[in-house]
Design an enzyme around this catalytic site. Structure first.
Site, mmCIF file in Angstrom:
data_model
loop_
_atom_site.group_PDB
_atom_site.id
_atom_site.type_symbol
_atom_site.label_atom_id
_atom_site.label_comp_id
_atom_site.label_asym_id
_atom_site.label_seq_id
_atom_site.Cartn_x
_atom_site.Cartn_y
_atom_site.Cartn_z
ATOM 1 N N GLU A 35 0.823 -1.208 0.000
ATOM 2 C CA GLU A 35 0.000 0.000 0.000
ATOM 3 C C GLU A 35 0.857 1.258 0.000
ATOM 4 O O GLU A 35 0.457 2.301 -0.532
ATOM 5 C CB GLU A 35 -0.946 0.009 1.203
ATOM 6 C CG GLU A 35 -2.048 -1.040 1.119
ATOM 7 C CD GLU A 35 -1.644 -2.408 1.648
ATOM 8 O OE1 GLU A 35 -0.445 -2.618 1.935
ATOM 9 O OE2 GLU A 35 -2.524 -3.286 1.770
ATOM 10 N N PHE A 64 -11.570 -7.688 13.812
ATOM 11 C CA PHE A 64 -10.468 -8.172 12.982
ATOM 12 C C PHE A 64 -10.085 -7.124 11.926
ATOM 13 O O PHE A 64 -10.943 -6.616 11.222
ATOM 14 C CB PHE A 64 -10.876 -9.487 12.295
ATOM 15 C CG PHE A 64 -9.823 -9.991 11.345
ATOM 16 C CD1 PHE A 64 -8.588 -10.419 11.823
ATOM 17 C CD2 PHE A 64 -10.049 -10.017 9.977
ATOM 18 C CE1 PHE A 64 -7.607 -10.869 10.953
ATOM 19 C CE2 PHE A 64 -9.063 -10.469 9.095
ATOM 20 C CZ PHE A 64 -7.841 -10.896 9.589
ATOM 21 N N GLN A 65 -8.826 -6.828 11.843
ATOM 22 C CA GLN A 65 -8.262 -5.840 10.903
ATOM 23 C C GLN A 65 -8.900 -4.451 11.061
ATOM 24 O O GLN A 65 -9.049 -3.718 10.093
ATOM 25 C CB GLN A 65 -8.387 -6.326 9.454
ATOM 26 C CG GLN A 65 -7.438 -7.486 9.160
ATOM 27 C CD GLN A 65 -7.199 -7.733 7.688
ATOM 28 O OE1 GLN A 65 -8.067 -7.487 6.861
ATOM 29 N NE2 GLN A 65 -6.028 -8.229 7.337
ATOM 30 N N LYS A 78 -17.606 -1.404 5.702
ATOM 31 C CA LYS A 78 -17.991 -2.401 4.701
ATOM 32 C C LYS A 78 -19.504 -2.413 4.446
ATOM 33 O O LYS A 78 -19.944 -2.557 3.304
ATOM 34 C CB LYS A 78 -17.525 -3.787 5.170
ATOM 35 C CG LYS A 78 -17.570 -4.835 4.073
ATOM 36 C CD LYS A 78 -16.839 -6.103 4.493
ATOM 37 C CE LYS A 78 -16.879 -7.138 3.367
ATOM 38 N NZ LYS A 78 -16.162 -8.371 3.742
ATOM 39 N N MET A 95 24.048 8.935 3.133
ATOM 40 C CA MET A 95 23.882 10.221 3.794
ATOM 41 C C MET A 95 24.116 10.092 5.299
ATOM 42 O O MET A 95 24.729 10.951 5.924
ATOM 43 C CB MET A 95 22.485 10.798 3.507
ATOM 44 C CG MET A 95 22.329 12.241 3.928
ATOM 45 S SD MET A 95 23.498 13.348 3.110
ATOM 46 C CE MET A 95 22.481 14.019 1.796
#
Lengths: 199, 582
Positions: free
Chosen positions: B62, B124-125, B174, B473
């Protein structure tokens, strides 16, 4: 740097979830200290009004206002330090009493136009409204008798006069107009200093 | 945004929240969405199959989706869209959102969430993504009623694009995605007019410019769309121009008035001009600390004129004498109209002398390799970078004739940004070469996006890895400020064979390890008809100079690389190897 003092801000916001979090998170993230915060609904459905007391110099408060004005939920901000206003705070104070002190405590409360909201055998609870000075004075007068508990609502304020604070169309499409800063052109402190030739 | 005026039919069979989402996006001219599906956004992905006019690009992470959307937005100036499921999908977007916030990139992030009745139960999630992204988005929403969904998405797009652009997140539970939608799909909001600068502020700015003996213009990321006006402004007044890291391309590099980039790795001419200027006209910038160096040593002799859309940026860091709040294009245009060029031969001569102190990397190393690559670019090519030494070298050495050809993570400094951003930019402009310069460290943070290149057969992305086997760096800072204790910056032993890695994704690979091999390798890499990867193996110890040490003023810059003891390279390698063995 200008002096550090308390600034009283009224913030009109859309009454939507997380608005309080958004506002306080902004203060928290940028390190502005909230001294008092009170929130309530207004005469317009969907609009809440917050009064926030923030301490800082003018630069800090101007920056806080401009950052707040960028939030989508913020409709209008009033910095009361720029105009005349009335402010109040409500406090509940529970004072310990004895048979000997009862009359004196009640007399002081009467002098402050305070109301008794609860009577117990060993304590009286008073309701006081007023500006900060009055409330502080009341608490100081009661302190010798023994203050058991206090609860302050935080300050609330309105501008004096008959101006209307809330735009007619709350859910307007445009961006809020931020303050136009007004700094004079003047030499900065560093300006006189010569740049050392280190190149 | 391609507003083709084509209205989507309000209903397409049984309209659900998910379909209403796609219909709204299509109505807004959104042609490409970068994303990754998951449990809580499945209805949206199911509805996608009914909307062939919107292309969904499946990234491999993502974060890649968010950076690709940023690359799209930075190259085109239009909104980028990314999408993820709830919980871990949504939190993986966070870095990209923070990056877009700091670089003012218009971005719309759509996340699924668990069903409304489960929200707040640690389902969940489930993650409170609106809470998490509160400080790193311009605004965010949870859709609580399906009838609000298209209105909220349209409003989110408007907020992301208007004023100072930024990321907006819309979180859709959802059950809302599945619910029946009965309303109308809204048409796009008209893009609001940017506020015009006040005539008083313009008049005060003109007064200062007229009296200036050593004026300089500094253009930032907010000036990219005012490039033409700023070019006219500089030429009309005959004032030299500095472009910040975010503003590179706002003024043509070939113009003799261009002084380069200011700040920590800025040019001698830019930093010196800022330090000596008597009037500094800043346009569309926020005086980032990497630009200003020590604030009370920044432009110590100058009156500051600050043209900026975001009022909160005026006076935030640098005290402004003449604030000009409003649109950069309009402001520059008004300043052109009042132009009164005065000859300033001494200032011009001084500038020319500083410009002659440009450092050109002559020995083979990271700078040499970056220069060899950027010298081979065409004006239309989009150059992206990851974050690190190669980024600063590219910013110093690349030449941009027009805006939106330079894409990098300026404010957040996000390692892993380069490859996905270059893919997004390459997809936005398929006819243009999208070149990305990365380091061996940052490339590995999002290297899995090579699969996205393969899957979509993207042919115009050219990846160059400058491999010095170090987090260069950090190593440079350890060298300068931590007495060369090279703590955890050696990658050499564990780096993959980058050519083999590319080959695993069907991406042709090229390698150069010496100055002699470099030109042929670059030619072969750039002329490959497919997207291709070039690894340039360079010596370990190369640094980026000029450099202004953190906390120093711009006039305290170190101009050239300090002379090293001959055995330093060996010492560094020994130290790093010891560290990795321990």
């Amino acid at each position: 740097m200008t002096e550090v003092r308390d600034h009283l801000l009224s913030i009109l916001v859309r009454d939507e979830p997380r608005v309080l979090t958004r506002i306080t998170a902004l203060f928290g993230r940028r390190g502005y200290n909230i001294k008092s915060l009170s929130v309530g609904s207004t005469e317009h459905p969907g609009v809440s009004r917050m009064t926030i007391v923030v301490s800082g110099d003018r630069g800090v408060v101007e920056q806080a206002i401009r950052q707040l004005e960028k939030l989508h939920d913020v409709i209008k901000i009033i910095d009361h330090s720029l105009e005349k206003y009335v402010d109040r705070e409500l406090v509940l104070v529970k004072v310990a009493i004895t048979p000997e002190s009862r009359v004196e405590v009640r007399q002081i409360a009467e002098d402050f136009r305070s109301r008794i909201v609860d009577v117990g055998r060993h304590a009286l609870t008073f309701e006081v409204t007023g500006d900060e000075g009055k409330i502080t004075a009341f608490i100081e007068q009661m302190r010798p008798f023994g203050i058991l508990e206090t609860m302050r609502t935080g300050r609330i304020a309105l501008t004096r006069g008959s101006n209307a604070d809330i735009p007619t169309h709350v859910y307007h499409e445009g961006e809020t107009q931020a303050l136009q800063p007004t700094l004079e052109v003047q030499p900065r402190e560093e300006r006189a200093r010569h740049v050392p030739n280190l190149f | 945004m391609a507003d083709n005026g084509k209205q989507h039919p309000p209903h397409r069979g049984d309209m659900t929240g998910a379909k209403a989402l796609w219909a709204t996006l299509a109505n807004h001219g959104i042609s490409t969405v970068f994303g990754y599906p998951g449990g809580a956004i499945m209805p949206v992905y199911d509805a996608l199959t009914f909307y062939p006019e919107v292309r969904h690009v499946l990234t491999r992470h993502e974060q890649g989706a968010a950076h690709a959307a940023e690359g799209w937005a930075k190259a085109t100036g239009e909104i980028g869209v990314c999408m993820a499921t709830s919980g871990p999908g949504a939190t993986n977007l966070v870095t990209g959102l923070a990056d877009a916030m700091l670089d003012s990139v218009p971005l719309l992030a759509i996340t699924g969430n668990v069903a409304s009745h489960l929200m707040g139960t640690d389902a969940f999630q489930e993650a409170d993504i609106t809470g998490i992204t509160l400080p790193i988005t311009k605004h965010n929403y949870v859709v609580r009623d399906v009838e609000d969904l298209p209105r909220i998405v349209a409003e989110a797009i408007r907020i992301a694009r208007s004023g100072r652009p930024g990321p907006v997140l819309v979180d859709i539970p959802k059950d809302i995605q599945l619910a029946a939608f009965h309303g109308e799909i809204p048409a796009p909001h008209a893009r609001p007019e940017a506020p015009a600068p006040s005539p008083e502020s313009i008049e005060r700015a003109l007064e200062l410019l007229r009296g200036a003996k050593k004026p300089v213009i500094m253009a930032g990321g907010g000036s990219l769309d005012a490039s033409a006006e700023i070019t006219s402004l500089a030429r009309a007044w005959d004032i030299p121009v500095i472009t910040t890291l975010m503003g590179l391309g706002a003024f043509p590099s070939s113009d003799p008035l261009w002084l380069g980039m200011p700040g920590m790795h800025g040019s001698v001419a830019a930093n010196r001009a800022i330090s000596e200027a008597d009037v500094l006209l800043g346009i569309g910038l926020r005086f980032d600390d990497r630009v200003t160096g020590r604030v009370n040593g920044f432009a110590p002799n100058a009156a500051i004129i600050h043209v900026e859309l975001d009022a909160a940026e005026i006076g935030k860091i640098i005290r402004t004498h003449v604030p000009v709040r409003g649109d950069a294009r309009q402001a520059a245009q008004l300043l052109v109209e009042g132009a009164q060029p005065t000859p300033r031969p001494e200032w011009k001569a001084q500038i020319e002398e500083w410009k002659s102190r440009t450092v050109t990397p002559e020995t083979y190393g990271a700078g040499y390799a970056v220069k060899a690559v950027v010298d081979r670019l065409r004006p239309d090519d989009i150059l992206s970078s990851d974050v690190g030494q190669h980024q600063m070298l590219a910013a110093q050495l690349a030449r941009f004739e027009k805006p939106r050809r330079w894409i990098n993570s300026g404010g957040l400094g996000t390692m892993g940004f380069g490859l996905p951003a270059a893919i997004g930019a390459g997809m936005a402009e398929p006819g243009v070469r999208s070149v990305v310069i990365a380091g061996d460290g940052g490339f590995q943070m999002t290297a899995q996006e090579l699969a996205t290149l393969k899957m979509y057969d993207v042919r115009n992305v050219k990846i160059c890895i400058i491999n010095n086997s170090f987090l260069g760096m950090v190593r440079q800072w350890q060298e300068l400020f931590h007495e060369k204790r090279y703590s955890e910056v050696w990658l050499g032993d564990s780096n993959p064979d980058f050519i083999k890695l590319a080959d695993a994704y069907d991406v042709p690979g090229y390698r150069a390890t010496t100055a002699e091999e470099l030109p042929a390798a670059i030619d072969a890499w750039l002329s490959d008809p497919k997207s291709a990867l070039l690894e340039v193996v360079v010596p370990h110890e190369h640094g980026v100079f000029p450099m202004v040490p953190a906390g120093a003023a711009l006039y305290e810059m170190i101009e050239t690389e300090p002379v090293r003891s001959p055995d330093l390279s060996a010492q560094m390698q020994d130290a790093a190897e010891e560290a990795s063995e321990a």
